[in-house]
Design an enzyme around this catalytic site. Structure first.
Site, PDB file in Angstrom:
ATOM      1  N   GLU A  44       5.732  36.142 -15.946  1.00  0.00           N
ATOM      2  CA  GLU A  44       5.282  35.726 -17.480  1.00  0.00           C
ATOM      3  C   GLU A  44       5.427  36.928 -18.357  1.00  0.00           C
ATOM      4  O   GLU A  44       4.678  38.014 -18.273  1.00  0.00           O
ATOM      5  CB  GLU A  44       4.090  35.123 -17.445  1.00  0.00           C
ATOM      6  CG  GLU A  44       3.820  34.576 -18.624  1.00  0.00           C
ATOM      7  CD  GLU A  44       2.705  33.474 -18.958  1.00  0.00           C
ATOM      8  OE1 GLU A  44       2.089  33.005 -17.726  1.00  0.00           O
ATOM      9  OE2 GLU A  44       2.212  32.895 -19.926  1.00  0.00           O
TER      10      GLU A  44
ATOM     11  N   LYS B  84      -0.866  27.828  -7.000  1.00  0.00           N
ATOM     12  CA  LYS B  84      -0.325  29.165  -7.261  1.00  0.00           C
ATOM     13  C   LYS B  84      -1.775  29.841  -8.065  1.00  0.00           C
ATOM     14  O   LYS B  84      -2.610  29.464  -8.497  1.00  0.00           O
ATOM     15  CB  LYS B  84       0.564  28.760  -8.881  1.00  0.00           C
ATOM     16  CG  LYS B  84       0.931  30.042  -9.705  1.00  0.00           C
ATOM     17  CD  LYS B  84       1.900  29.638 -10.511  1.00  0.00           C
ATOM     18  CE  LYS B  84       1.529  29.103 -11.942  1.00  0.00           C
ATOM     19  NZ  LYS B  84       0.485  29.899 -12.683  1.00  0.00           N
TER      20      LYS B  84
ATOM     21  N   GLU C  69      -2.906  33.682  -9.924  1.00  0.00           N
ATOM     22  CA  GLU C  69      -2.600  34.807 -10.670  1.00  0.00           C
ATOM     23  C   GLU C  69      -3.140  36.256 -10.173  1.00  0.00           C
ATOM     24  O   GLU C  69      -4.276  36.351  -9.683  1.00  0.00           O
ATOM     25  CB  GLU C  69      -3.197  34.471 -12.167  1.00  0.00           C
ATOM     26  CG  GLU C  69      -2.428  33.472 -12.851  1.00  0.00           C
ATOM     27  CD  GLU C  69      -3.199  33.286 -14.248  1.00  0.00           C
ATOM     28  OE1 GLU C  69      -3.854  34.198 -14.647  1.00  0.00           O
ATOM     29  OE2 GLU C  69      -2.756  32.412 -14.932  1.00  0.00           O
TER      30      GLU C  69
ATOM     31  N   ASP D 197      -2.883  25.542 -15.175  1.00  0.00           N
ATOM     32  CA  ASP D 197      -4.095  25.559 -15.856  1.00  0.00           C
ATOM     33  C   ASP D 197      -4.021  25.539 -17.453  1.00  0.00           C
ATOM     34  O   ASP D 197      -5.001  25.397 -18.221  1.00  0.00           O
ATOM     35  CB  ASP D 197      -4.942  26.453 -15.232  1.00  0.00           C
ATOM     36  CG  ASP D 197      -4.130  27.997 -15.647  1.00  0.00           C
ATOM     37  OD1 ASP D 197      -3.230  28.148 -15.982  1.00  0.00           O
ATOM     38  OD2 ASP D 197      -5.139  29.048 -15.022  1.00  0.00           O
ATOM     39  N   SER D 198      -2.571  25.429 -18.008  1.00  0.00           N
ATOM     40  CA  SER D 198      -2.439  25.365 -19.433  1.00  0.00           C
ATOM     41  C   SER D 198      -2.670  23.853 -19.752  1.00  0.00           C
ATOM     42  O   SER D 198      -2.849  23.799 -21.021  1.00  0.00           O
ATOM     43  CB  SER D 198      -1.095  25.577 -19.686  1.00  0.00           C
ATOM     44  OG  SER D 198      -0.132  24.741 -18.908  1.00  0.00           O
TER      45      SER D 198
HETATM   46  O1  KIV Z   1      -0.533  27.270 -16.547  1.00  0.00           O
HETATM   47  C1  KIV Z   1       0.769  27.084 -16.792  1.00  0.00           C
HETATM   48  O2  KIV Z   1       1.362  26.390 -17.643  1.00  0.00           O
HETATM   49  C2  KIV Z   1       1.345  28.249 -16.200  1.00  0.00           C
HETATM   50  C3  KIV Z   1       2.872  28.582 -16.806  1.00  0.00           C
HETATM   51  C4  KIV Z   1       2.907  29.021 -17.967  1.00  0.00           C
HETATM   52  C5  KIV Z   1       3.596  29.328 -15.693  1.00  0.00           C
HETATM   53  O3  KIV Z   1       0.930  29.145 -15.521  1.00  0.00           O
END
Ligand code: KIV
Length: 271
Positions: free
Chosen positions: A189, A120, A122, A51-52
């Site tokens: 992280e 994934k 969080e 989600d980056s």
């Molecule tokens: O969204 C992302 O790029 C991430 C990484 C920093 C692990 O969660």
């Protein structure tokens, strides 16, 4: 949309074998077809549709605004390119917290519409209901603890996490909870290296670090950061492998100059 599911070379099972024999796992983010092709050809083990994308693709200052539809668009573009790597897709903020039925519906959309291999999420204990419900549907989950950017408004800072004993103990507890629930892997992280090493050695599942030291089972970076496309983001954990910002800037400046001067196109570049 294609409905054929690919079986990629790297599976969650392969990752657990890699951990068992001490082979480090390489992971990078990608958000589009062309980049994903390069990463897959280079032999990356895991591609994260992170989600980056909210930051590096859309220019938001946090990952909070990105939507499920937008993540699905990015993930579809990536999976079309990938034959080898395991593809993991971030569940965006607001699609799984506090409502396990909604979480399952969101995860099912990702799996059906993108041909990704896993999602994934969080968080630890707070999201356990959602984790268990999604796992019960046979959808593989990678956990994510330590700095969890979707909670930025709770913490107000992107500084190193779990430096104090209480937060470190909670992280260790959460890591074990996620493993026990059935997650196939975990991202840690921006935490102290000793804690990254401790969690990696206590868990059987692979632990992938970003700013968690060299003792984890693998490493992940955001592709735009490691290629030097982004310039303003320079945390200590980042190693830049290229300076693409300046290479691209120079190329575009030369193109502009060539067009303006009439040098491009030349005789051999036209019909
Ligand atoms: O969204 C992302 O790029 C991430 C990484 C920093 C692990 O969660």
């Amino acid at each position: 949309m294609s409905t054929d599911s690919k079986t990629r070379v790297v599976t969650t099972y392969r990752l657990s074998e890699m951990k068992a024999r001490g082979e480090k796992i390489s992971m990078l983010t990608a958000y589009d077809y062309s980049m994903a092709r390069i990463l897959d050809s280079a032999g990356i083990d895991v591609i994260l549709v992170g989600d980056s994308a909210a930051n590096v693709m859309a220019g938001h200052t946090t990952t909070v605004p990105i939507t499920l539809d937008q993540m699905i668009y990015h993930a579809r573009s990536v999976t079309r390119a990938v034959n080898r790597a395991l593809v993991v897709v971030d569940m965006p903020f607001g699609t799984y917290q506090g409502n396990s039925k909604k979480a399952l519906a969101s995860a099912i959309r990702i799996m059906k519409e993108t041909e990704a291999d896993a999602v994934k999420m969080e968080g630890g204990e707070e999201i356990l209901d959602s984790v268990e419900r999604i796992l019960s549907a046979g959808i593989p989950i990678m956990g994510h603890l330590g700095l969890t950017p979707q909670s930025i408004h709770k913490y107000g800072t992107y500084t190193v996490r779990a430096k104090d004993e209480a937060e470190a103990q909670k992280l260790i507890r959460d890591a074990h909870l996620l493993e026990k629930a059935g997650c196939f892997g975990l991202v840690l992280e921006k935490i102290p290296a000793v804690l990254g090493t401790k969690v990696s050695s206590e868990l059987k599942i692979p632990v992938i670090g970003i700013g968690a030291g060299g003792g984890t089972d693998g490493q992940v970076l955001v592709i735009h950061d490691m290629l030097g496309i982004t310039q303003e983001f320079s945390p200590r954990f980042l190693r830049r492998y290229a300076d693409l910002y300046n290479i691209m800037l120079d190329s575009v400046q030369r193109y502009v100059a060539d067009v303006k001067s009439g040098d491009f196109p030349n005789e051999s570049e036209q019909y």
